[in-house]
Design a protein around this motif. Sequence first.
Motif, PDB file in Angstrom:
ATOM      1  N   PRO A 123      13.717  44.985  46.277  1.00  0.00           N
ATOM      2  CA  PRO A 123      13.183  46.068  45.437  1.00  0.00           C
ATOM      3  C   PRO A 123      14.213  47.147  45.121  1.00  0.00           C
ATOM      4  CG  PRO A 123      11.669  45.540  47.222  1.00  0.00           C
ATOM      5  CD  PRO A 123      12.943  44.809  47.505  1.00  0.00           C
ATOM      6  N   GLN A 124      15.094  47.463  46.078  1.00  0.00           N
ATOM      7  CA  GLN A 124      16.096  48.492  45.822  1.00  0.00           C
ATOM      8  C   GLN A 124      17.142  48.016  44.817  1.00  0.00           C
ATOM      9  OE1 GLN A 124      17.660  49.817  49.618  1.00  0.00           O
ATOM     10  NE2 GLN A 124      16.063  51.378  49.797  1.00  0.00           N
ATOM     11  N   LEU A 125      17.490  46.737  44.888  1.00  0.00           N
ATOM     12  CA  LEU A 125      18.409  46.179  43.901  1.00  0.00           C
ATOM     13  C   LEU A 125      17.788  46.217  42.507  1.00  0.00           C
ATOM     14  CD1 LEU A 125      21.034  44.721  43.164  1.00  0.00           C
ATOM     15  CD2 LEU A 125      19.908  42.558  43.766  1.00  0.00           C
ATOM     16  N   GLU A 126      16.515  45.920  42.439  1.00  0.00           N
ATOM     17  CA  GLU A 126      15.803  45.994  41.163  1.00  0.00           C
ATOM     18  C   GLU A 126      15.783  47.423  40.637  1.00  0.00           C
ATOM     19  OE1 GLU A 126      11.287  45.222  39.404  1.00  0.00           O
ATOM     20  OE2 GLU A 126      11.914  44.297  41.295  1.00  0.00           O
ATOM     21  N   LEU A 127      15.593  48.377  41.540  1.00  0.00           N
ATOM     22  CA  LEU A 127      15.565  49.781  41.140  1.00  0.00           C
ATOM     23  C   LEU A 127      16.923  50.229  40.601  1.00  0.00           C
ATOM     24  CD1 LEU A 127      13.819  52.354  41.073  1.00  0.00           C
ATOM     25  CD2 LEU A 127      14.675  52.885  43.364  1.00  0.00           C
ATOM     26  N   VAL A 128      17.992  49.811  41.261  1.00  0.00           N
ATOM     27  CA  VAL A 128      19.340  50.164  40.795  1.00  0.00           C
ATOM     28  C   VAL A 128      19.612  49.549  39.428  1.00  0.00           C
ATOM     29  CG1 VAL A 128      21.801  49.857  41.254  1.00  0.00           C
ATOM     30  CG2 VAL A 128      20.258  50.480  43.120  1.00  0.00           C
ATOM     31  N   LEU A 129      19.187  48.309  39.249  1.00  0.00           N
ATOM     32  CA  LEU A 129      19.404  47.633  37.967  1.00  0.00           C
ATOM     33  C   LEU A 129      18.636  48.320  36.844  1.00  0.00           C
ATOM     34  CD1 LEU A 129      20.581  45.162  36.434  1.00  0.00           C
ATOM     35  CD2 LEU A 129      18.483  43.942  37.032  1.00  0.00           C
ATOM     36  N   VAL A 130      17.392  48.687  37.129  1.00  0.00           N
ATOM     37  CA  VAL A 130      16.518  49.244  36.097  1.00  0.00           C
ATOM     38  C   VAL A 130      16.831  50.712  35.813  1.00  0.00           C
ATOM     39  CG1 VAL A 130      14.120  49.889  35.619  1.00  0.00           C
ATOM     40  CG2 VAL A 130      14.651  47.620  36.497  1.00  0.00           C
ATOM     41  N   MET A 131      17.144  51.475  36.855  1.00  0.00           N
ATOM     42  CA  MET A 131      17.297  52.920  36.698  1.00  0.00           C
ATOM     43  C   MET A 131      18.740  53.375  36.546  1.00  0.00           C
ATOM     44  SD  MET A 131      14.187  54.174  36.838  1.00  0.00           S
ATOM     45  CE  MET A 131      14.360  55.878  37.304  1.00  0.00           C
ATOM     46  N   LEU A 132      19.706  52.489  36.799  1.00  0.00           N
ATOM     47  CA  LEU A 132      21.102  52.916  36.731  1.00  0.00           C
ATOM     48  C   LEU A 132      21.946  52.028  35.822  1.00  0.00           C
ATOM     49  CD1 LEU A 132      23.354  54.796  37.674  1.00  0.00           C
ATOM     50  CD2 LEU A 132      23.694  53.293  39.648  1.00  0.00           C
TER      51      LEU A 132
ATOM     52  N   GLY B 225      19.791  60.827  39.640  1.00  0.00           N
ATOM     53  CA  GLY B 225      20.843  61.836  39.635  1.00  0.00           C
ATOM     54  C   GLY B 225      22.206  61.247  39.308  1.00  0.00           C
ATOM     55  N   VAL B 226      22.480  60.077  39.887  1.00  0.00           N
ATOM     56  CA  VAL B 226      23.744  59.394  39.582  1.00  0.00           C
ATOM     57  C   VAL B 226      23.799  59.019  38.105  1.00  0.00           C
ATOM     58  CG1 VAL B 226      25.131  57.345  40.064  1.00  0.00           C
ATOM     59  CG2 VAL B 226      24.007  58.555  41.939  1.00  0.00           C
ATOM     60  N   LEU B 227      22.674  58.554  37.567  1.00  0.00           N
ATOM     61  CA  LEU B 227      22.621  58.195  36.148  1.00  0.00           C
ATOM     62  C   LEU B 227      22.919  59.399  35.264  1.00  0.00           C
ATOM     63  CD1 LEU B 227      21.937  56.295  33.786  1.00  0.00           C
ATOM     64  CD2 LEU B 227      19.530  56.901  34.110  1.00  0.00           C
TER      65      LEU B 227
END
Length: 247
Positions: free
Chosen positions: A177-186, A27-29
């Motif tokens: 994992p959450q940092l990876e998710l932010v990097l990949v998805m945002l 959503g932020v993206l």
Amino acid sequence: MTDIIRSAPQGCNNGALMDHFGVLIQGVLAVVAFSTLMLKRCREPKEERRPWKIWFYDTSKQAIGALFIHFTNVFLSDLTEKDPCSLYLMNFLLDATLGMLVIWICVKIVSVIVERRQSTLLVFGEYGDPPQAAAWLGQCVLYLVIMVVEKTVITLVLLFPGWTKLQAILLNYIPNPQLELVLVMLVVPFIVNAIMFWVVDSLIMRKYKKMKRDKSLETTSSSNSPTYDDESQVLLGSASDHYRSYE
């Protein structure tokens, strides 16, 4: 700190892309990506801005295509039993490189077909005068078909051997994992999408300005042509009167 560095590399869990945190990041993206187009419009000179309806028609096609690619990548990434974040990142980077080439080729092919069939409402970026929603809808359908072709090509490319090794090492150095998710998805999608949206919208805007300039030239020439006719008639009339005076 040393425990984090020495800990075994972790990746996103299966289904992490569509859990609460993943949906929030997406959503932020969407908000920041759309804000890029709004910022670009605000920075454009007022005399060069497209009308809101034309701007919406142009940008919405980009948004629809980006949403289709995004959710297709999410679906394909969740099919793996390994790290879905790295698979999503590979899909996204291929879409932004090889995929753009495929899209460009498809747009050229479609444009040639549309021109030969003289389907003016299906010419990308042209919606008629006044703009027609039917033209926008038809172009959206064509663009989605192109997106399907592009995604099919990228999926076939990923079936080649060797990608699994790249997937295994792509993001394994990130322990959170959450940092990876932010990097990949945002972070990465925002940077790439912002550049792509800005460039594509600039190209569309250049085409709109060219159409507007051509239309103004046609209007100017048509408005000036009667003046030339009147002047020629006056000159001819004067010449005939002058000739009659000698008779």
